[in-house]
Scaffold this motif. Sequence first.
Motif, PDB file in Angstrom:
ATOM      1  N   ASN A  82      15.802  36.375  43.349  1.00  0.00           N
ATOM      2  CA  ASN A  82      15.274  37.676  43.743  1.00  0.00           C
ATOM      3  C   ASN A  82      14.379  38.258  42.659  1.00  0.00           C
ATOM      4  O   ASN A  82      14.514  39.401  42.255  1.00  0.00           O
ATOM      5  N   SER A  83      13.427  37.468  42.174  1.00  0.00           N
ATOM      6  CA  SER A  83      12.596  37.881  41.046  1.00  0.00           C
ATOM      7  C   SER A  83      11.619  38.987  41.415  1.00  0.00           C
ATOM      8  O   SER A  83      11.193  39.751  40.555  1.00  0.00           O
ATOM      9  N   ASP A  84      11.229  39.088  42.682  1.00  0.00           N
ATOM     10  CA  ASP A  84      10.242  40.088  43.065  1.00  0.00           C
ATOM     11  C   ASP A  84      10.743  41.513  42.847  1.00  0.00           C
ATOM     12  O   ASP A  84       9.953  42.452  42.758  1.00  0.00           O
ATOM     13  N   ASP A  85      12.058  41.693  42.782  1.00  0.00           N
ATOM     14  CA  ASP A  85      12.611  43.030  42.586  1.00  0.00           C
ATOM     15  C   ASP A  85      12.496  43.495  41.139  1.00  0.00           C
ATOM     16  O   ASP A  85      12.721  44.660  40.843  1.00  0.00           O
ATOM     17  N   VAL A 139      20.777  33.938  43.940  1.00  0.00           N
ATOM     18  CA  VAL A 139      20.367  35.206  43.344  1.00  0.00           C
ATOM     19  C   VAL A 139      20.716  35.199  41.866  1.00  0.00           C
ATOM     20  O   VAL A 139      21.626  34.508  41.428  1.00  0.00           O
ATOM     21  N   PHE A 140      19.962  35.974  41.099  1.00  0.00           N
ATOM     22  CA  PHE A 140      20.331  36.290  39.726  1.00  0.00           C
ATOM     23  C   PHE A 140      20.924  37.698  39.766  1.00  0.00           C
ATOM     24  O   PHE A 140      20.193  38.666  39.935  1.00  0.00           O
ATOM     25  N   PRO A 141      22.219  37.854  39.601  1.00  0.00           N
ATOM     26  CA  PRO A 141      22.820  39.181  39.716  1.00  0.00           C
ATOM     27  C   PRO A 141      22.453  40.120  38.577  1.00  0.00           C
ATOM     28  O   PRO A 141      22.670  41.315  38.675  1.00  0.00           O
ATOM     29  N   GLU A 142      21.918  39.578  37.488  1.00  0.00           N
ATOM     30  CA  GLU A 142      21.515  40.448  36.386  1.00  0.00           C
ATOM     31  C   GLU A 142      20.177  39.989  35.840  1.00  0.00           C
ATOM     32  O   GLU A 142      19.971  38.804  35.581  1.00  0.00           O
ATOM     33  N   GLN A 143      19.255  40.935  35.669  1.00  0.00           N
ATOM     34  CA  GLN A 143      17.952  40.642  35.098  1.00  0.00           C
ATOM     35  C   GLN A 143      17.539  41.801  34.199  1.00  0.00           C
ATOM     36  O   GLN A 143      17.945  42.934  34.411  1.00  0.00           O
ATOM     37  N   GLY A 144      16.733  41.517  33.203  1.00  0.00           N
ATOM     38  CA  GLY A 144      16.315  42.578  32.300  1.00  0.00           C
ATOM     39  C   GLY A 144      15.289  42.091  31.304  1.00  0.00           C
ATOM     40  O   GLY A 144      14.805  40.964  31.379  1.00  0.00           O
TER      41      GLY A 144
END
Length: 686
Positions: A585-588, A654-659
């Motif tokens: 879900n990188s577009d988010d 999904v990647f549940p955490e991104q930053g």
Amino acid sequence: MGFRSITIVDLTRVEVGDDTFGELVSGSIFMAKHLALTVVATVLLCGCMDDAHVTLPSDSNSIRKRSIVVDISQCVTKQGQTVACSDVPTKDLQRVAELRGVIGAPATAVKLDNEKNLKDITYGQLSAFWSRIPVGYGCDATLQGIFPDKSKDSDNLNSYNFEELDRLIGAVRTAYRVPLWTAAYGLGDAQSSGGLKSSCVYGDVGMKVRGATVAEQIGTPIGSTDAEIAKWAKVVRQVTKRYNRTLPESKKDDSACNPQPGGVKDWWCTPSLFNIEFGRDPNGAGGFTDATKTNWLKAYKAFATELRAEFPYPGNDVLMLAPSVIVRSATEAQNTALGSANRSWLYDFIDYVVANKLKLSLLSFEVEAASPVEALNIVKAVRAYADEKGLKDEDGRAIRLFVTDLRLNATKIPESLKENPGRFAAFQGAFYTATKTLWQGLVFGATMGRVVRFPTQSSAEVDEATLAQNSLDSDLLWFDHPTEAPGNLKPTGWATFWFNRDFLGSGGGELDACVPGKVCTDAVAEARRKGLVEVTQGPDALGLTGQIQSDLNDGLIAMATRENCVSTDVDQLGDAIDCVPLTGNSDDFPAVTEGRQRVVRVLVTDMNVEVPSTNEVLMHQLRLEVKGLPNDVKTVGYRWARMNGNILSWLGFVFPEQGVADVHDGRLHVERTIAVPSMHYFELLY
């Protein structure tokens, strides 16, 4: 180092403080607001789980520190050496051996199991490359069922029954995977059964699941006389010829093989069976004994002679794998003494092939081990013996190794873990993943993990409900779980998923499927300079506990890769656009990926569930430190995904955490409280 961190205080408030337990990522953090509560809850709850089957001592859930170090400035070469990445030509980088094979097809072996989810969703998510068939599917797709009457003419295709093997190969090819067919076992004996098709026999030949003995299919020996062995080999030749020549030729004028532009040909329109395995488990399910070992060795000579008479090499893609002996311990693998009662038949096979100068494409064997390190030691012993004896493939190279099954000897793990299906699946997934990590540079290919449930009884003797109730569990998918839909992925499935070309794999192209005799090129992988980098393993590579420790037997097992961008496109302002392969879900989270030109991928497994007191540890404090980043890199986008026994399955990815994290002096670190056992995948984009 001057790191700062975010410390979790409660579910609604965060505070900035010093390096303290609960840290998310060093430096400033970008995090989408709608993920904040999810991330906080994950950090607090990730390692906590209830176990209704056991009361744990009060100290069993204590937090224990674990750490690893990744140096992205140091690359691993094909020779296994670690040197500065700037000094390594692209062609000398060691790429990831994907080992993306499974046992079984996207077709159920138990009729009552739901096949739809398996075929439509889950099999694709596994991202398998090889599919080993047909062992586990009963007799009909083995030689006993394909050639049911050994008195018939082997040159007459009317003597054969291809229905079940067609079903399995068709399922694999339709899913765009590569079948590996095991030529098992002996031919059928309809005469002795009154003209009826002989049924499968099941029994104990050493298969254990969670410590309990499980019956598996037992075959008839290939042959007891030279004439029987010769006929068996001719049947194998005819089966291989049928799928690669006779069938495509007979279908060439069918409308299904001549679709309209944009259409898809049916699987039988082109050659479809290139990987032929010489039996399996000869001194177990294969039915041979010490007294008949000579017949087994003669059978391989006949097998190789017939296949190469039909498919000369070089000039075709048919590969011969053998002998698929099961090696059940490192002790067995390391016992190479002639005349020893415990010497593996694998070494007798190597001696025979070398002495008789027989052709062999890949040396195959099955591995049973209690730990990833034991699995590594087994492979090292086999590699050493093959090299000592000078075993070569048909291109004159040192023979390459193919592991056709990896079994977990679960005798040394806590009973409570065996009793909890989710935690056991996570442990088995970590075992597969860690073993594949340690096998890098040693093993060419592997098939591991049963996709579907396999019968442990003959369908001729019990009804379908009993057959389903007593079937052997799938390693990779749920079929009999109260909350999981049949065919959903288990945590074990991560061991295949993460090694595909979009993540840790070689980058796509011919390198994924390179076979002997072909020139292997992959422009994308070459341009990306995608390869392995140096990792210092745990349990505590940083010395967080006061002492630096690096011991594979007692800690984390990890691998990491780096790659460059291959796009030269720019946006309207002339700035380089993001060309890191986007997944999930990188577009988010555009700030995580925008303008990033390179990616580092890290895969960490933690299966160290016991402490010296034998109490279980359910949580670790994991610290991942990355160094060697270029001096001009000020921020890194990060994405993190994980799998453990709390998360029984997943659909999609999904990647549940991104930053986004700041970089100081070319370093950053990530710190988490993690469940044990568990697997963790990080992407660092810069």
